[in-house]
Design a protein around this motif. Structure first.
Motif: not given
Length: 336
Positions: A141, A145, A204, A208, A218, A258, A260
């Motif tokens: 994951q 991202l 996620l 995040s 990120l 991605s 993100r």
């Protein structure tokens, strides 16, 4: 500050009991089967040892409730195969992961990194909810991202501030998952139709918002944004697969971006998340079907065809959006 929604049970996950024992060796062995080998030593002044472990397994993570009935020292070393997020429901604990020591309480949870040595003391009266996540799932994951391969594992800050707004929202999602498991609607033997999406959301959300060694990456992905053609491909893919149990990884893969960038692109252009966009498009499709099909058609069939697995929640969302129930729309026999 309130950081815990009610789980609907005095003992979380009581519908999934794993064991209860007053035998220290048996408790150590049973916990090790689900987690890893470890030393377990009651405090010097303990009078009663009463270990309880409830466990609901998912696809790449599991929900757990664990208590020991007295103060215990737990030394697992490096977890190696999994991350473990620990939320005290009552009582306190001292948790050391690597060089960071955290005084855990209801407002301050912990996450154990599998590549750092762990030592813990759970004080008397400590009861915890534990979210165990496969190390490979976290890595996959995180790479999705960022849209690139990572040569090193994700390392989180072991201290989890549950008073932070984003992590408060995440913890509510976690307790919603616990409620689903308690009601046998997800996890365990009865997996939710959208189990993969449910687990992806938990993973996620934590990746995040919990500080880690990929947080700066990120932020760069947020600044980079999403190309217009990638946004169109993502939206087209969602609309073409409304009845499927889509995950963000599938949508990002189709768009060639991605996770993100996908999240930020939808936020900027549609003012919603990709999954909120999916829910909106499903409602619009259901509205179209209900206005097009004969009045004797089943509402449940429409809900299923539009991608909804829970008729009650579909009906509530539909009424909130269109001002009438799905059955009322269908009964009109045509456009409202």
């Amino acid at each position: 500050m309130q950081t815990r929604p009610h789980t609907g049970s005095a003992e979380p996950l009581s519908a999934h009991p794993l064991f209860q024992t007053g035998d220290i060796d048996r408790a150590r062995q049973n916990v090790a089967r689900k987690f890893c080998t470890h030393d377990l030593t009651p405090g010097r002044e303990y009078k009663r040892f009463d270990a309880r472990h409830n466990h609901a397994a998912g696809q790449c993570l599991s929900l757990n409730y664990l208590s020991y009935g007295c103060e215990v020292a737990i030394n697992p070393g490096e977890l190696e195969r999994f991350y473990l997020i620990q939320l005290p429901l009552a009582g306190t604990a001292n948790v050391r992961n690597g060089r960071v020591e955290v005084a855990a309480c209801r407002q301050r949870a912990t996450v154990l990194n599998p590549t750092r040595e762990t030592r813990m003391t759970w004080h008397a009266g400590c009861h915890k909810l534990l979210l165990q996540i496969d190390r490979s799932a976290v890595q996959a994951q995180a790479e999705a991202l960022l849209g690139r391969r990572l040569t090193e594992p994700v390392v989180f800050d072991p201290e989890v501030d549950l008073t932070a707004p984003a992590l408060q929202y995440w913890s509510k999602s976690l307790f919603s998952a616990v409620s689903l498991a308690q009601n046998r609607c997800a996890f365990g033997a009865q997996m939710h139709p959208h189990q993969a999406r449910l687990e992806e959301e938990l993973l996620l959300g934590f990746l995040s918002h919990q500080p880690s060694n990929i947080s700066h990456g990120l932020r760069r992905e947020e600044a980079a944004g999403l190309a217009p053609y990638q946004l169109r491909r993502a939206a087209d893919y969602i609309r073409a697969n409304l009845s499927e149990p889509l995950t963000l990884m599938q949508v990002a893969g189709e768009a060639g971006c991605s996770l993100r960038s996908l999240q930020m692109g939808f936020k900027r252009h549609y003012d919603c998340t990709p999954m909120q966009y999916l829910a909106r498009e499903r409602l619009n499709h259901a509205h179209y079907l209900l206005q097009s099909l004969p009045p004797d058609h089943r509402v449940s069939a429409v809900a299923f065809d539009a991608g909804f697995s829970h008729l009650g929640r579909f009906s509530i969302a539909y009424r909130a959006t269109f001002g009438r129930s799905p059955r009322e729309t269908l009964g009109r026999g045509g456009p409202a």
